[in-house]
Write an enzyme that holds these catalytic residues in place. Structure first.
Site, PDB file in Angstrom:
ATOM      1  N   THR A  47      38.238  37.891  28.009  1.00 53.62           N
ATOM      2  CA  THR A  47      37.989  37.759  29.457  1.00 53.62           C
ATOM      3  C   THR A  47      37.591  39.143  29.973  1.00 53.62           C
ATOM      4  O   THR A  47      37.500  40.087  29.198  1.00 53.62           O
ATOM      5  CB  THR A  47      39.257  37.307  30.212  1.00 53.62           C
TER       6      THR A  47
ATOM      7  N   TYR B 120      53.223  46.991  31.051  1.00 57.78           N
ATOM      8  CA  TYR B 120      52.679  45.629  30.948  1.00 57.78           C
ATOM      9  C   TYR B 120      53.602  44.762  30.078  1.00 57.78           C
ATOM     10  O   TYR B 120      53.954  43.630  30.446  1.00 57.78           O
ATOM     11  CB  TYR B 120      51.267  45.700  30.363  1.00 57.78           C
TER      12      TYR B 120
ATOM     13  N   SER C 174      52.334  37.168  27.651  1.00 55.17           N
ATOM     14  CA  SER C 174      51.400  37.802  26.722  1.00 55.17           C
ATOM     15  C   SER C 174      52.126  37.930  25.391  1.00 55.17           C
ATOM     16  O   SER C 174      53.346  38.164  25.361  1.00 55.17           O
ATOM     17  CB  SER C 174      51.001  39.190  27.216  1.00 55.17           C
TER      18      SER C 174
ATOM     19  N   SER D 193      38.806  33.878  37.830  1.00 62.55           N
ATOM     20  CA  SER D 193      38.156  34.333  36.594  1.00 62.55           C
ATOM     21  C   SER D 193      39.034  34.052  35.380  1.00 62.55           C
ATOM     22  O   SER D 193      40.184  33.625  35.519  1.00 62.55           O
ATOM     23  CB  SER D 193      37.856  35.840  36.672  1.00 62.55           C
TER      24      SER D 193
HETATM   25  N1  LIG Z   1      42.814  38.477  28.475  1.00 61.98           N
HETATM   26  C1  LIG Z   1      43.795  38.647  27.613  1.00 61.98           C
HETATM   27  O1  LIG Z   1      43.563  39.090  26.459  1.00 61.98           O
HETATM   28  C2  LIG Z   1      45.198  38.286  27.974  1.00 61.98           C
HETATM   29  C3  LIG Z   1      46.156  38.318  26.956  1.00 61.98           C
HETATM   30  C4  LIG Z   1      47.464  37.997  27.264  1.00 61.98           C
HETATM   31  C5  LIG Z   1      47.815  37.655  28.561  1.00 61.98           C
HETATM   32  N2  LIG Z   1      46.872  37.638  29.540  1.00 61.98           N
HETATM   33  C6  LIG Z   1      47.325  37.291  30.876  1.00 61.98           C
HETATM   34  O2  LIG Z   1      46.562  36.211  31.357  1.00 61.98           O
HETATM   35  C7  LIG Z   1      46.480  36.262  32.788  1.00 61.98           C
HETATM   36  C8  LIG Z   1      45.033  36.131  33.223  1.00 61.98           C
HETATM   37  O3  LIG Z   1      44.308  37.192  32.645  1.00 61.98           O
HETATM   38  P1  LIG Z   1      42.727  37.170  32.448  1.00 61.98           P
HETATM   39  O4  LIG Z   1      42.456  37.769  31.137  1.00 61.98           O
HETATM   40  O5  LIG Z   1      42.173  35.844  32.779  1.00 61.98           O
HETATM   41  O6  LIG Z   1      42.333  38.279  33.536  1.00 61.98           O
HETATM   42  P2  LIG Z   1      41.307  38.303  34.782  1.00 61.98           P
HETATM   43  O7  LIG Z   1      40.049  37.610  34.416  1.00 61.98           O
HETATM   44  O8  LIG Z   1      41.252  39.735  35.184  1.00 61.98           O
HETATM   45  O9  LIG Z   1      42.065  37.445  35.880  1.00 61.98           O
HETATM   46  C9  LIG Z   1      43.104  37.962  36.640  1.00 61.98           C
HETATM   47  C10 LIG Z   1      43.296  37.087  37.858  1.00 61.98           C
HETATM   48  O10 LIG Z   1      44.382  37.643  38.633  1.00 61.98           O
HETATM   49  C11 LIG Z   1      43.999  37.649  40.004  1.00 61.98           C
HETATM   50  N3  LIG Z   1      44.642  38.761  40.719  1.00 61.98           N
HETATM   51  C12 LIG Z   1      44.483  40.093  40.496  1.00 61.98           C
HETATM   52  N4  LIG Z   1      45.219  40.805  41.358  1.00 61.98           N
HETATM   53  C13 LIG Z   1      45.858  39.902  42.147  1.00 61.98           C
HETATM   54  C14 LIG Z   1      46.763  40.002  43.241  1.00 61.98           C
HETATM   55  N5  LIG Z   1      47.168  41.202  43.729  1.00 61.98           N
HETATM   56  N6  LIG Z   1      47.245  38.872  43.801  1.00 61.98           N
HETATM   57  C15 LIG Z   1      46.848  37.649  43.352  1.00 61.98           C
HETATM   58  N7  LIG Z   1      45.987  37.481  42.329  1.00 61.98           N
HETATM   59  C16 LIG Z   1      45.491  38.597  41.742  1.00 61.98           C
HETATM   60  C17 LIG Z   1      42.499  37.833  39.987  1.00 61.98           C
HETATM   61  O11 LIG Z   1      41.955  37.237  41.160  1.00 61.98           O
HETATM   62  P3  LIG Z   1      41.220  38.056  42.349  1.00 61.98           P
HETATM   63  O12 LIG Z   1      40.733  39.352  41.767  1.00 61.98           O
HETATM   64  O13 LIG Z   1      40.141  37.112  42.761  1.00 61.98           O
HETATM   65  O14 LIG Z   1      42.295  38.219  43.369  1.00 61.98           O
HETATM   66  C18 LIG Z   1      42.069  37.048  38.752  1.00 61.98           C
HETATM   67  O15 LIG Z   1      41.781  35.711  39.075  1.00 61.98           O
HETATM   68  C19 LIG Z   1      47.127  37.595  33.202  1.00 61.98           C
HETATM   69  O16 LIG Z   1      48.457  37.363  33.620  1.00 61.98           O
HETATM   70  C20 LIG Z   1      47.108  38.402  31.914  1.00 61.98           C
HETATM   71  O17 LIG Z   1      48.141  39.356  31.873  1.00 61.98           O
HETATM   72  C21 LIG Z   1      45.562  37.942  29.276  1.00 61.98           C
END
Ligand SMILES: NC(=O)c1ccc[n+]([C@@H]2O[C@H](COP(=O)([O-])OP(=O)(O)OC[C@H]3O[C@@H](n4cnc5c(N)ncnc54)[C@H](OP(=O)(O)O)[C@@H]3O)[C@@H](O)[C@H]2O)c1
Length: 271
Positions: free
Chosen positions: A181, A146, A133, A16
């Site tokens: 997201t 975090y 982040s 995702s």
């Molecule tokens: N969205 C934002 O605003 C934002 C901002 C800054 C940084 N980030 C960073 O960007 C990255 C992706 O975030 P996103 O927004 O795309 O979130 P997301 O849609 O919730 O994606 C998170 C991903 O992590 C995987 N995951 C969760 N628990 C896991 C585990 N125990 N082992 C392996 N994989 C696991 C999930 O896969 P499954 O559930 O299929 O295992 C999912 O594919 C993260 O590191 C987040 O901290 C996001």
């Protein structure tokens, strides 16, 4: 046929959000892409990117990491993207929740990186991209655990890139700002009943969710990740979203105290 077809990319958390968009961007650029999720069989058809090889990986489980890495051939580019978002006042965060977060956001990514670095070094080419982040650079209240994981990831990357770059292996950090997201719906929150922080926490989180919902698309972060991977000498840090160029420029010139007051004011925080 693109020259990229000779390169293999692993993107963790490709089921995702940013990981999915990144897997799609690399696949579209001609790379061979291995994407991970805890339960790849359950990824909906609509979320699957054609051509991506989905494999199981739970970064909180050492056996799962060992099994995943044992089945990998040569990997040229690793994108440590999988992560959990967590919120709560530091005084009220359960120890086991903090440990789980570090295991997923930091130790899992570090273990995977350690497993893949020697092969990259031997082949004289490698890229490791830590998805941090902007909160790692601009800490906010109620996000201490975090923020700490993302600062730790950047610490590993920034230090180890000195070690590996002479071998053609570049480690870099990409810090997204607010990205639209599903992360915010999956965010784990901790607040004690009757907490003195209830009003501030609730107001802050509502504002944060609102900002994230109006954030940039994950595809924009994916483009930055691919650009970082394709650079001959990737920068130490890339930031994308949340007016990153302006934020970092302002931070360079303003005293820390002024910056702190501005961030507080922008988020309606009491001082
Ligand atoms: N969205 C934002 O605003 C934002 C901002 C800054 C940084 N980030 C960073 O960007 C990255 C992706 O975030 P996103 O927004 O795309 O979130 P997301 O849609 O919730 O994606 C998170 C991903 O992590 C995987 N995951 C969760 N628990 C896991 C585990 N125990 N082992 C392996 N994989 C696991 C999930 O896969 P499954 O559930 O299929 O295992 C999912 O594919 C993260 O590191 C987040 O901290 C996001």
């Amino acid at each position: 046929m693109s020259a990229n077809n000779t390169r293999t990319v692993v993107v963790t958390g490709a089921s995702s959000g940013i990981g999915r968009a990144t897997a799609a961007a690399f696949a579209a650029a001609g790379y061979r892409v291995i994407g991970t999720g805890r339960t790849p069989d359950k990824i909906a058809d609509s979320d699957r990117v054609p051509g991506v090889d989905y494999r199981a990986l739970d970064l909180t489980d050492a056996a799962s990491i060992a099994e995943f890495t044992a089945g990998l051939g040569a990997v040229d580019i690793l994108v440590n993207n999988a992560g959990e978002s967590q919120a709560g006042p530091l005084a009220e965060l359960p120890g086991d929740a903090i440990e789980r977060l570090f295991q997923l956001n930091v130790f899992g990514a570090v273990a995977l990186t350690q497993a893949l670095l020697p092969g990259m070094r031997e082949r004289g080419y490698g890229r490791v991209i830590m998805v941090g982040s902007m909160l790692g650079s601009f800490p906010m209240p109620y996000r201490s655990s975090y923020v700490a994981t993302k600062a730790a990831l950047r610490g590993f990357a920034t230090s180890a890139r000195f070690e590996e770059s002479p071998f053609g292996v570049w480690i870099t950090t990409v810090e997204p700002g607010q990205i639209d997201t599903g992360l915010r719906e999956r965010r784990t929150k901790y607040l004690n009943e009757g907490s003195a922080h209830t009003a501030d926490f609730t107001r802050f989180m509502a504002k944060l969710d609102e900002k994230q919902a109006s954030g940039i698309a994950p595809e924009q972060v994916a483009r930055t990740i691919v650009r970082a991977a394709q650079a001959d000498r990737p920068h130490q840090l890339y930031a994308v979203g949340s007016n990153a160029p302006l934020m970092f420029a302002v931070r360079r010139v303003l005293p820390r105290g002024v910056m702190e007051r501005l961030i507080a004011a922008a988020h309606g925080l009491r001082r």
